[in-house]
Design a protein around this motif. Structure first.
Motif, PDB file in Angstrom:
ATOM      1  N   GLU A  20       1.183  -1.407   0.082  1.00  0.00           N
ATOM      2  CA  GLU A  20       0.130  -0.045  -0.265  1.00  0.00           C
ATOM      3  C   GLU A  20       0.494   1.343  -0.546  1.00  0.00           C
ATOM      4  N   ASP A  21       0.437   2.191  -0.770  1.00  0.00           N
ATOM      5  CA  ASP A  21       1.316   3.647  -1.783  1.00  0.00           C
ATOM      6  C   ASP A  21       0.925   5.090  -0.243  1.00  0.00           C
ATOM      7  N   GLU A  22       0.077   4.888   0.070  1.00  0.00           N
ATOM      8  CA  GLU A  22      -0.883   5.515   1.352  1.00  0.00           C
ATOM      9  C   GLU A  22      -0.453   5.471   2.645  1.00  0.00           C
ATOM     10  N   ASP A  64      -3.420  -3.152  -2.816  1.00  0.00           N
ATOM     11  CA  ASP A  64      -3.938  -2.109  -3.117  1.00  0.00           C
ATOM     12  C   ASP A  64      -3.436  -1.882  -4.932  1.00  0.00           C
ATOM     13  N   MET A  66      -4.148   0.859  -6.628  1.00  0.00           N
ATOM     14  CA  MET A  66      -3.136   1.595  -7.366  1.00  0.00           C
ATOM     15  C   MET A  66      -1.950   2.314  -6.681  1.00  0.00           C
ATOM     16  N   LYS A 114     -11.916   0.531  -0.590  1.00  0.00           N
ATOM     17  CA  LYS A 114     -11.743   2.159  -0.058  1.00  0.00           C
ATOM     18  C   LYS A 114     -12.736   2.787   0.052  1.00  0.00           C
TER      19      LYS A 114
HETATM   20 CA    CA Z   1      -2.752   3.268  -3.675  1.00  0.00          CA
END
Ligand code: CA
Length: 239
Positions: A20-22, A64, A66, A114
């Motif tokens: 997950e990039d967030e 995730d 994205m 999400k």
């Molecule tokens: Ca993302």
């Protein structure tokens, strides 16, 4: 973790990879998973996620869609192409129906849209973990649900450690249910698959055998937990 008796005794701390990039979500998930008893590792982009997922063993992967460098769908496909069978839960953005469909096609096991409640994610992960630990692995020949253990090779069933006597037909029926768990099976399908056309049994035969099986494997046969009735359609194995 729930206490349904299906946890594999050898797996004490399930390992989860969160891709997950967030940063905020990554932290929230990590904290929650750790507090629930999971060991967590993270990756903040798709390429790192793929690298990790294919170089170390995990019990679950939260992925995730994205992501920078490589999107989650490509990661999922590549992970499966490399023979990794770890259950994958995909996180998709609201409205990205295509992602869900494609993700499942590429080998993801479940998806969550999400924004989601952490408790929902936990429930999904637990379900995936249970399924993985109780599903017959290649070469494995036992299946567990609740306190029931089915030994396919020896054609033996035990409940709470005590052997249960099943007739050959009941055993065949139970095996068929397990092999098709989650699917609704009509009485006609069961008759043709478990009994065979040449025997020409009555539809009622299925009900009689299901009732017999429930007496032996359900803690409350009147309110079955595993072989459930799908009204108007047939039966479904929910173990
Ligand atoms: Ca993302």
């Amino acid at each position: 973790m729930s206490d349904t008796g299906v946890r594999h005794p050898l797996v004490t701390i399930p390992r989860v990879l969160v891709v997950e990039d967030e940063a905020g979500l990554r932290l929230t998930l990590t904290d929650r998973l750790v507090s629930e008893g999971y060991a967590v590792e993270t990756a903040d982009d798709g390429a790192k996620g793929l690298e990790r997922a294919t170089s170390e063993p995990y019990d679950l992967i939260v992925l995730d869609v994205m992501l920078p460098r490589m999107n989650g769908l490509d990661v999922c496909r590549a992970v499966r192409q490399r023979g990794v069978t770890t259950p994958i839960l995909m996180l998709t953005a609201r409205g990205q129906v295509v992602d869900k469909v494609v993700g499942l096609k590429l080998g993801a096991d479940d998806y969550l849209t999400k924004p989601f409640e952490t408790i929902e994610l936990m429930a999904r992960l637990e379900a995936l973990l249970r399924r993985r630990l109780s599903s017959p692995q290649p070469g494995g020949d036992t299946y567990r649900f609740g306190d029931v253990v089915v030994d396919f090779r020896r054609a033996e069933v035990s409940r709470g450690g005590r052997p249960i006597e099943l007739s050959a037909r009941e055993f065949k029926l139970l095996r068929h249910f397990i092999e098709h768990r989650g699917a609704t099976l009509s009485r006609d399908e069961l008759l043709s698959d478990v009994w065979g056309y040449d025997e020409m049994p009555l539809t009622r035969t299925v009900d009689v055998h299901v009732a017999g099986l429930r007496q032996k494997i359900e803690s409350n046969p009147k309110s079955p937990e595993y072989i459930v009735t799908v009204h108007g359609l047939g039966y479904k194995f929910a173990g």
